[in-house]
Design an enzyme around this catalytic site. Structure first.
Site, PDB file in Angstrom:
ATOM      1  N   GLU A  86       6.434   4.688   7.374  1.00  0.00           N
ATOM      2  CA  GLU A  86       6.034   5.946   6.731  1.00  0.00           C
ATOM      3  C   GLU A  86       6.801   7.150   7.258  1.00  0.00           C
ATOM      4  O   GLU A  86       6.708   7.504   8.434  1.00  0.00           O
ATOM      5  CB  GLU A  86       4.540   6.176   6.959  1.00  0.00           C
ATOM      6  N   THR A 129       1.026  -3.820  12.684  1.00  0.00           N
ATOM      7  CA  THR A 129       0.017  -3.868  11.638  1.00  0.00           C
ATOM      8  C   THR A 129       0.578  -4.247  10.297  1.00  0.00           C
ATOM      9  O   THR A 129       1.440  -3.567   9.774  1.00  0.00           O
ATOM     10  CB  THR A 129      -0.653  -2.524  11.457  1.00  0.00           C
ATOM     11  N   THR A 182       0.870  -1.188   0.000  1.00  0.00           N
ATOM     12  CA  THR A 182       0.000   0.000   0.000  1.00  0.00           C
ATOM     13  C   THR A 182       0.909   1.241   0.000  1.00  0.00           C
ATOM     14  O   THR A 182       1.348   1.667  -1.064  1.00  0.00           O
ATOM     15  CB  THR A 182      -0.958   0.008   1.215  1.00  0.00           C
ATOM     16  N   ASN A 198       0.293  10.820   6.622  1.00  0.00           N
ATOM     17  CA  ASN A 198      -0.923  10.408   7.310  1.00  0.00           C
ATOM     18  C   ASN A 198      -1.988  11.486   7.367  1.00  0.00           C
ATOM     19  O   ASN A 198      -3.120  11.232   7.771  1.00  0.00           O
ATOM     20  CB  ASN A 198      -0.573   9.864   8.688  1.00  0.00           C
ATOM     21  N   LYS A 231       3.647  -6.997   4.222  1.00  0.00           N
ATOM     22  CA  LYS A 231       3.376  -5.613   3.829  1.00  0.00           C
ATOM     23  C   LYS A 231       3.102  -4.836   5.105  1.00  0.00           C
ATOM     24  O   LYS A 231       2.587  -5.385   6.088  1.00  0.00           O
ATOM     25  CB  LYS A 231       2.215  -5.501   2.860  1.00  0.00           C
TER      26      LYS A 231
END
Lengths: 384, 384
Positions: free
Chosen positions: A260, A180, A147, A379, A169
């Site tokens: 991220e 997660t 993603t 985000n 992932k």
């Protein structure tokens, strides 16, 4: 070359773009067990808000699986009864293609919460991906589950004639119990389901569960391991556990490296704790502190923020006995001022924070990332 | 005009620059009770790593105080036995100037952790500030305790011949149990120490304790209330509690409005919970989510992130019954997709998130800020 989930013998995989993502990037993956045995084990998010595919996969999880179907581009979470029917239909379409029962197909989804999946694309896409299943399809599968990941994640260990491989992932919503992500592991070892389950639980508890990138727990976390005995070898449980833990550790470090917006990978190692639980608790308190994470981004060895975080735990320690080192420099000694903080170099991506509680003999390491402009940017702009 | 801590009769205050801060900004404040009575109550951080002034003030807290001395420019935390001696000396120097016992002087400090205070400046500075104590010194005192605060915070309520006033500092490290800050409250009501303590605990539990700006709990949090009976009025405990709660609520909203780098003030109101504890728990889980806070910064009514946060709690609710509204638009209905999220306007600073658990009749609101570039910038560059 066969890597990731197709490193082990007797597994096929594939990944393709079938139109779930508006970007046209790959978004559907399949992993099929074609070996002589079909042992399986899985762990799922402990979040009480569970995505439809997690509900489905949890229900059918009876120690045996023939395949896993995974999509990116939509989490199929908080989608009600319709979403659950969609997850079940993904298993049914996959089962029809592969000639097995729907209850032998686990489903994983990742993407935006609260949006229905485009089932038309999936009804067309699953057969197309099934037709391209191949013994070297690991990389295609790993690519199709990305993603916000910037790189695909695969790992594997070969030893004594058998092997363990895997793909993962995950780049955000990484937090304890489970970090997660979606992870599929495969092994050609011969293992009974109960042993496979025990090995998987140990492996995830010591790897993914100690990765706390941003403190946010997903609704879709799933780790599935498939074992098919294709190597003809039945390793000791300890050997299997070590191999699974090694692959999970490697994948979790790849998740950390791709988190991220992060500019530092931070290992908080807590030593001389009264118990392993205490060590993990103290590690988590520090890795959960936004102020600490901002300080690392600013290359500031701010031990006061580490201490103020561990002060919120009920772990056994004397506040006046705690030592804290950043990259080898003990900037806090005995709960107070230690070496000059200007001696610490935080310019490298890897940061090692060592917390000595002087309260026992147990230890644990918890990993996190720094909090950066880019984390906020990703985000604030990306819906997940 | 008398405001803040000098709104109530019989209190003097002062604030000056005495050279603790390199910037030359005001850094030392005094509040003195000169009324007929000397009731006092205090609550402190629940962090186990406690600053020297917190240790001192906690030890001498016996229901009576003559004065509070406060400095910015240094937290005097994690400074060992020497730091404790420094805090005690601040009380001793203040007591000598004011003609009371050191055990009647509470001490508060705020600034960088792990640095000794410049005691030479304090030995000279405390007498200078004491000489300028005045019945209209509230604003000077409120200004002298600022660190990263951009505005000073004062509040007050006058009613039926008696009043409650207060000042606060705090802009980061704001988290439950206590929201990080220093607060001094004064009242000219006549109140016994035990009643004052009960009223203060209720007030802080329902205001500062429900403010979770960044999830980071400080080592220096202190809320002190002084009561001197100068009004000659002894209000009912419920009246006093309501007035104290009102002033604390106003100060906590000022802290929220000045939180480091924030662009939104977010109220998460949880209704129809089985218990108030559950309501607070659910509120905190959402206000602690970095992903949720980034989404608000990006003006994205991301209800999936709110749901994934509340899924981590053990509060009583049915995941398929939860409704979530953003600024009046129910984007999540029955745990699934509700109104179109494009109907939500998050352009204003104030954001109201309403979570209906459909599990009982209790409710609570928890406040937080969004997570922004500027939060990261301030906390990567400023050592605290």
């Amino acid at each position: 070359m066969s890597t990731g989930v197709t490193l082990a013998q007797g597994f096929l995989a594939a990944g393709k773009a079938v139109g779930i993502k508006a970007s046209g990037h790959p978004d559907l993956a399949l992993v099929q067990n074609v070996g002589p045995e079909r042992s399986a084990a899985a762990v799922f998010t402990s979040n009480r808000i569970q995505a439809a595919p997690v509900k489905w996969s949890r229900e059918i999880n009876d120690g045996s699986l023939a395949a896993v179907v995974l999509n990116s581009g939509g989490a199929n979470a908080c989608t009600g009864a319709e979403g659950y029917a969609d997850a079940r239909e993904m298993a049914e379409v996959t089962a029809r293609e592969l000639g097995c029962a729907p209850q032998e197909v686990a489903v994983c989804s990742t993407g935006l919460i609260g949006v229905r999946l485009p089932m038309q694309q999936l009804r067309m896409g699953i057969p197309a991906v099934a037709r391209s299943l191949a013994p070297d399809g690991g990389t295609d599968a790993a690519t199709a589950i990305m993603t916000t990941d910037t790189v695909s994640k695969q790992s594997g260990i070969m030893q004594n004639g058998w092997s363990v491989g895997g793909m993962a992932k995950g780049a955000g919503m990484l937090a304890p119990g489970l970090a997660t992500m979606l992870v599929v592991l495969t092994t050609d070892a011969s293992v009974a389901p109960a042993d496979l389950d025990a090995a998987l639980r140990y492996a995830t508890a010591h790897t993914f569960d100690r990765l706390d990138s941003d403190g946010c727990m997903s609704t879709n976390d799933t780790v599935i391991v498939l074992a098919n005995g294709a190597s003809g070898i039945a390793p000791e449980l300890s050997e299997l556990t070590n191999a699974l833990t090694g692959v999970c550790h490697d994948l979790s470090m790849q998740l950390l490296a791709d988190a991220e917006g992060a500019s530092h990978d931070i290992a908080v190692e807590v030593v001389n704790a009264a118990s392993e639980v205490d060590a993990v608790k103290v590690g988590r308190s520090i890795t959960a502190s936004n102020l600490f994470k901002c300080a690392i981004f600013g290359q500031d060895p701010n031990w006061g923020r580490a201490l103020s975080a561990l002060g919120t735990t009920d772990a056994a320690y004397d506040p006046d006995a705690v030592d804290v080192s950043f990259n080898g420099v003990m900037v806090c000694r005995g709960g107070g001022i230690g070496e000059d903080r200007s001696l610490v170099d935080l310019s490298e991506r890897r940061v090692h924070v060592l917390v000595d509680l002087h309260a026992g003999n147990e230890s644990a390491t918890v990993w996190t990332n720094d909090l950066t402009y880019d984390y906020v940017k990703e985000n604030a702009e990306y819906s997940s």
